[in-house]
Design an enzyme around this catalytic site. Structure first.
Site, PDB file in Angstrom:
ATOM      1  N   ARG A 174       9.319  28.810 -26.429  1.00 28.78           N
ATOM      2  CA  ARG A 174      10.901  30.237 -26.597  1.00 28.78           C
ATOM      3  C   ARG A 174      10.745  29.412 -24.547  1.00 28.78           C
ATOM      4  NH1 ARG A 174      12.284  33.987 -28.249  1.00 28.78           N
ATOM      5  NH2 ARG A 174      12.568  35.392 -26.197  1.00 28.78           N
ATOM      6  N   ARG A 178      10.566  21.634 -17.373  1.00 27.34           N
ATOM      7  CA  ARG A 178      10.780  20.836 -17.233  1.00 27.34           C
ATOM      8  C   ARG A 178      10.624  20.216 -15.917  1.00 27.34           C
ATOM      9  NH1 ARG A 178      14.928  24.595 -17.287  1.00 27.34           N
ATOM     10  NH2 ARG A 178      15.959  24.922 -18.656  1.00 27.34           N
ATOM     11  N   ARG A 252       4.806  45.535 -30.316  1.00 27.87           N
ATOM     12  CA  ARG A 252       3.548  46.069 -29.201  1.00 27.87           C
ATOM     13  C   ARG A 252       5.481  46.464 -28.850  1.00 27.87           C
ATOM     14  NH1 ARG A 252      -0.719  45.983 -26.740  1.00 27.87           N
ATOM     15  NH2 ARG A 252       0.076  45.288 -24.843  1.00 27.87           N
ATOM     16  N   ARG A 282       7.001  42.432 -15.622  1.00 31.60           N
ATOM     17  CA  ARG A 282       8.174  42.656 -14.825  1.00 31.60           C
ATOM     18  C   ARG A 282       8.976  43.643 -14.044  1.00 31.60           C
ATOM     19  NH1 ARG A 282      11.342  40.046 -20.325  1.00 31.60           N
ATOM     20  NH2 ARG A 282      11.618  41.868 -21.252  1.00 31.60           N
ATOM     21  N   GLU A 303       8.795  47.424 -15.864  1.00 32.82           N
ATOM     22  CA  GLU A 303       8.123  47.351 -17.657  1.00 32.82           C
ATOM     23  C   GLU A 303       6.585  46.988 -17.418  1.00 32.82           C
ATOM     24  OE1 GLU A 303      10.987  44.844 -19.256  1.00 32.82           O
ATOM     25  OE2 GLU A 303       9.759  44.525 -21.009  1.00 32.82           O
ATOM     26  N   TYR A 351      10.396  38.221 -34.561  1.00 32.82           N
ATOM     27  CA  TYR A 351      10.362  37.927 -32.736  1.00 32.82           C
ATOM     28  C   TYR A 351      12.540  36.907 -32.859  1.00 32.82           C
ATOM     29  CZ  TYR A 351       9.325  37.124 -28.025  1.00 32.82           C
ATOM     30  OH  TYR A 351       9.523  37.091 -26.434  1.00 32.82           O
ATOM     31  N   ASP A 353      16.058  36.781 -31.144  1.00 31.94           N
ATOM     32  CA  ASP A 353      16.839  36.688 -30.230  1.00 31.94           C
ATOM     33  C   ASP A 353      18.465  37.221 -30.643  1.00 31.94           C
ATOM     34  OD1 ASP A 353      15.066  35.679 -27.531  1.00 31.94           O
ATOM     35  OD2 ASP A 353      15.792  33.938 -28.452  1.00 31.94           O
TER      36      ASP A 353
HETATM   37  N1  UDP Z   1       5.043  33.974 -21.006  1.00 31.12           N
HETATM   38  C1  UDP Z   1       4.104  34.279 -19.270  1.00 31.12           C
HETATM   39  N2  UDP Z   1       4.634  35.083 -18.272  1.00 31.12           N
HETATM   40  C2  UDP Z   1       6.174  34.931 -18.366  1.00 31.12           C
HETATM   41  C3  UDP Z   1       7.069  34.804 -19.080  1.00 31.12           C
HETATM   42  C4  UDP Z   1       5.757  34.627 -20.476  1.00 31.12           C
HETATM   43  O1  UDP Z   1       2.863  34.310 -20.510  1.00 31.12           O
HETATM   44  O2  UDP Z   1       5.849  34.842 -17.096  1.00 31.12           O
HETATM   45  C5  UDP Z   1       4.864  34.114 -22.504  1.00 31.12           C
HETATM   46  C6  UDP Z   1       4.429  35.974 -22.749  1.00 31.12           C
HETATM   47  O3  UDP Z   1       3.609  35.740 -23.895  1.00 31.12           O
HETATM   48  C7  UDP Z   1       5.924  36.251 -23.601  1.00 31.12           C
HETATM   49  C8  UDP Z   1       6.553  34.727 -24.041  1.00 31.12           C
HETATM   50  O4  UDP Z   1       5.838  33.839 -23.189  1.00 31.12           O
HETATM   51  O5  UDP Z   1       5.838  36.853 -24.776  1.00 31.12           O
HETATM   52  C9  UDP Z   1       7.639  34.811 -24.188  1.00 31.12           C
HETATM   53  O6  UDP Z   1       8.609  35.189 -23.135  1.00 31.12           O
HETATM   54  P1  UDP Z   1      10.204  35.730 -23.391  1.00 31.12           P
HETATM   55  O7  UDP Z   1      10.765  35.837 -21.404  1.00 31.12           O
HETATM   56  O8  UDP Z   1      11.057  34.569 -24.020  1.00 31.12           O
HETATM   57  O9  UDP Z   1       9.981  36.841 -23.240  1.00 31.12           O
HETATM   58  P2  UDP Z   1      11.110  37.777 -23.916  1.00 31.12           P
HETATM   59  O10 UDP Z   1      12.320  38.121 -22.719  1.00 31.12           O
HETATM   60  O11 UDP Z   1      11.518  37.708 -25.316  1.00 31.12           O
HETATM   61  O12 UDP Z   1      10.374  39.723 -23.508  1.00 31.12           O
END
Ligand code: UDP
Length: 386
Positions: A174, A178, A252, A282, A303, A351, A353
């Site tokens: 996901r 870069r 989860r 986060r 969160e 999962y 979007d």
């Molecule tokens: N992830 C991580 N560190 C980060 C951000 C994301 O390990 O700083 C991993 C984590 O397993 C997460 C996945 O990447 O569930 C997808 O992240 P995304 O930000 O797309 O998650 P969402 O916003 O859908 O919760």
């Protein structure tokens, strides 16, 4: 005679479907939702104290590569330009995310050019892994141990409550990597935020006298007689429809601690906390989603991720091996039902979007309408693209 449909769940998939059905067919629609509001987990509401538009179930940023989906949502409400920029806290230092040239130069204290950074990461990558089978292998294969440990291992363990070796590689895919300084969290062509929030947008999808919404109404397929409807569209959790007879699918869930402050608390919409020993995953500062508005105060959501109990709202489908086996059984049973279809994130246990949900609901509506024209059986599930 007008058809009578029931849609269970007034989230994104149910409301998009309702919009298309009343536009294309002679029908009336009842929609039931167990919550006190529409829009499901996309729900936004202005905070009474600060006036800030709050993403009540966590950050939602609209992205898509598909012009038809972008045009669809923009036909109901103006979307304002918004690029999601996320920062990551790792061992007390702040880094740029997703992993980009800045992140690499910050972590390794270098001043690499794109080509140098690429060569450097190729050196760090574990080339013994040829076909990554899980999240961890995918990370080690493409970014190496150092970046994985700094940004992914701890966050992922907290977020999913298991070892990253148990999770599919698709979760990591996901997020882009870069070798330039582009720090847009998403790779999509179209991105923005609806000017009055998602709930106001979704309200417009179902603003039609042929659609009647009942809130605070929990659906129980065991006791509710829905035989008067010509078709039932179910967007709740698939295992709940069958009263969890094979067991519960793993999810989860997340909980939020609200923080109020003056001014600007963290300077960015989203700060990720990547270390395993920090309990939260986060912090989202909602005012930064609407940078066209002015607010003196600020509201943030800290969160936390945890396992879902019966009372919790399911967020992220875990899709471990055991879950996939259960899902197949539930899907097989669903295929046997008459005049019933399953749609959306919870009913297909994926999962997804927002743009996936909308795209699938639009396509499903077309398939359903076509089946009516040809007299064939309507599909029980949408055509699953991702
Ligand atoms: N992830 C991580 N560190 C980060 C951000 C994301 O390990 O700083 C991993 C984590 O397993 C997460 C996945 O990447 O569930 C997808 O992240 P995304 O930000 O797309 O998650 P969402 O916003 O859908 O919760």
């Amino acid at each position: 005679m007008a058809k009578k449909f029931l849609i269970i769940g007034a989230g994104l998939s149910g409301t998009v479907l309702a919009n298309r059905l009343v536009a294309e067919l002679d029908c009336t629609i009842d929609m039931w939702d167990e919550r006190s509001h529409i829009a499901g987990n996309c729900h936004t509401e202005r905070d009474e104290k600060t006036g800030i538009m709050v993403h009540q179930y966590g950050p939602h940023i609209f992205n898509t590569d598909k012009k038809e989906i972008w045009d669809f949502v923009n036909s109901f409400m103006e979307f304002r330009p918004y690029v999601h920029r996320v920062k990551a806290m790792s061992k007390g230092k702040v880094y740029s995310l997703p992993v980009n040239l800045h992140t690499i130069n910050q972590l390794f204290q270098k001043s690499f050019t794109p080509a140098e950074a690429k060569a450097f990461l190729e050196d760090l990558a574990d080339k013994t892994i040829t076909d990554p089978q899980n999240f961890e292998e995918q990370a080690l294969r493409f970014i190496g141990r150092e970046l994985y440990d700094a940004f992914f291992y701890g966050y992922t363990k907290k977020q999913w409550g298991c070892e990253p070796t148990e999770l599919p590689a698709s979760i990591l895919k996901r997020i882009p990597v870069r070798f330039n300084y582009d720090d847009n969290y998403h790779n999509n062509i179209f991105t923005g935020i609806p000017v009055d929030g998602y709930t106001a947008l979704i309200e417009k999808f179902i603003d039609n006298e042929k659609i009647s919404v009942t809130l605070n109404k929990k659906f129980d397929p065991g006791t509710e007689d829905v035989s008067a409807y010509d078709h039932v569209f179910y967007t709740g959790p698939i295992d709940a429809w069958f009263d969890f007879k094979y067991g519960r699918l793993g999810y989860r869930t997340v909980t939020f601690e609200t923080i109020y402050a003056e001014g600007d608390y963290q300077g960015v919409t989203q700060m990720n906390y990547c270390d395993a020993d920090v309990p939260h995953t986060r912090i989202t500062e909602h005012k930064h989603f609407t940078n066209w508005e002015q607010h003196e105060q600020t509201i943030l959501f800290k969160e936390f991720s945890k396992e879902t109990t019966e009372e919790d709202i399911p967020y992220y489908p875990k899709r471990l091996q055991h879950d996939k086996e259960l899902l197949l059984k539930y899907r097989a049973d669903a295929e046997q039902l008459d005049k019933t279809s399953f749609l959306g994130r919870l009913a297909t246990y994926r999962y997804m979007d927002m743009h996936h949900v909308i795209g699938e609901a639009l396509n499903y509506a077309t398939d359903f309408i076509n089946s009516g024209k040809t007299g064939s059986r309507p599909p029980v599930f949408p055509n699953i693209e991702q």
